[in-house]
Design a protein around this motif. Structure first.
Motif, PDB file in Angstrom:
ATOM      1  N   GLY A   5       0.802  -1.213   0.000  1.00 55.88           N
ATOM      2  CA  GLY A   5       0.000   0.000   0.000  1.00 55.88           C
ATOM      3  C   GLY A   5       0.838   1.267   0.000  1.00 55.88           C
ATOM      4  O   GLY A   5       2.064   1.245  -0.136  1.00 55.88           O
ATOM      5  N   ALA A   6       0.160   2.372   0.181  1.00 56.82           N
ATOM      6  CA  ALA A   6       0.813   3.686   0.163  1.00 56.82           C
ATOM      7  C   ALA A   6       1.787   3.861   1.317  1.00 56.82           C
ATOM      8  O   ALA A   6       2.839   4.487   1.156  1.00 56.82           O
ATOM      9  N   LEU A   7       1.472   3.327   2.476  1.00 58.34           N
ATOM     10  CA  LEU A   7       2.342   3.480   3.645  1.00 58.34           C
ATOM     11  C   LEU A   7       3.740   2.931   3.367  1.00 58.34           C
ATOM     12  O   LEU A   7       4.738   3.541   3.729  1.00 58.34           O
ATOM     13  N   PHE A   8       3.812   1.798   2.692  1.00 60.19           N
ATOM     14  CA  PHE A   8       5.102   1.150   2.464  1.00 60.19           C
ATOM     15  C   PHE A   8       5.906   1.783   1.332  1.00 60.19           C
ATOM     16  O   PHE A   8       6.996   1.332   1.014  1.00 60.19           O
ATOM     17  N   ARG A   9       5.405   2.890   0.780  1.00 58.44           N
ATOM     18  CA  ARG A   9       6.216   3.674  -0.156  1.00 58.44           C
ATOM     19  C   ARG A   9       7.145   4.614   0.601  1.00 58.44           C
ATOM     20  O   ARG A   9       8.048   5.195   0.027  1.00 58.44           O
ATOM     21  N   MET A  10       6.898   4.744   1.903  1.00 57.93           N
ATOM     22  CA  MET A  10       7.721   5.603   2.756  1.00 57.93           C
ATOM     23  C   MET A  10       8.950   4.820   3.219  1.00 57.93           C
ATOM     24  O   MET A  10       9.013   3.599   3.079  1.00 57.93           O
ATOM     25  N   GLU A  11       9.922   5.532   3.783  1.00 59.00           N
ATOM     26  CA  GLU A  11      11.118   4.899   4.347  1.00 59.00           C
ATOM     27  C   GLU A  11      10.765   4.214   5.664  1.00 59.00           C
ATOM     28  O   GLU A  11       9.795   4.588   6.338  1.00 59.00           O
ATOM     29  N   GLU A  12      11.573   3.237   6.059  1.00 52.69           N
ATOM     30  CA  GLU A  12      11.303   2.441   7.253  1.00 52.69           C
ATOM     31  C   GLU A  12      11.116   3.287   8.513  1.00 52.69           C
ATOM     32  O   GLU A  12      10.172   3.085   9.273  1.00 52.69           O
ATOM     33  N   ASN A  13      12.023   4.236   8.740  1.00 52.25           N
ATOM     34  CA  ASN A  13      11.915   5.083   9.926  1.00 52.25           C
ATOM     35  C   ASN A  13      10.637   5.910   9.911  1.00 52.25           C
ATOM     36  O   ASN A  13      10.002   6.095  10.954  1.00 52.25           O
TER      37      ASN A  13
END
Length: 89
Positions: free
Chosen positions: A43-51
């Motif tokens: 999803g969209a959330l996992f397009r962000m960096e881990e931190n």
């Protein structure tokens, strides 16, 4: 098939790294796993960096009781919130 496999492995590795960051922030290891498993890895959330993902999850679970969100990332975070607050993992 190779591209799909790589995408899947990248998602798994990112999920593991998010769990590590959550644990380093004081979240119980089992709970961190459950919360990460409760959000869609594609999803969209996992397009962000881990931190950033871990911080967003922490902010969401620390927020007062609330209803669903209207945006995609917010709703994905709400799944982690429900896992944390109501054990709906």
């Amino acid at each position: 098939m190779g591209f799909g496999f790589k995408e899947a492995m990248d998602a798994v590795m990112k999920a593991i790294r998010v769990q590590v960051v959550l644990v380093s922030m004081g979240v119980d290891e089992e709970l961190a796993r459950k919360m990460v498993d409760s959000v869609p890895w594609t999803g969209a959330l996992f397009r962000m960096e881990e931190n950033e993902i871990a911080k967003a999850i922490i902010n969401e679970i620390r927020s007062p009781p609330h209803e669903d969100h209207q945006d995609e990332v917010g709703q994905e975070l709400h799944d982690a919130y429900l896992c944390y607050t109501q054990d709906l993992c």
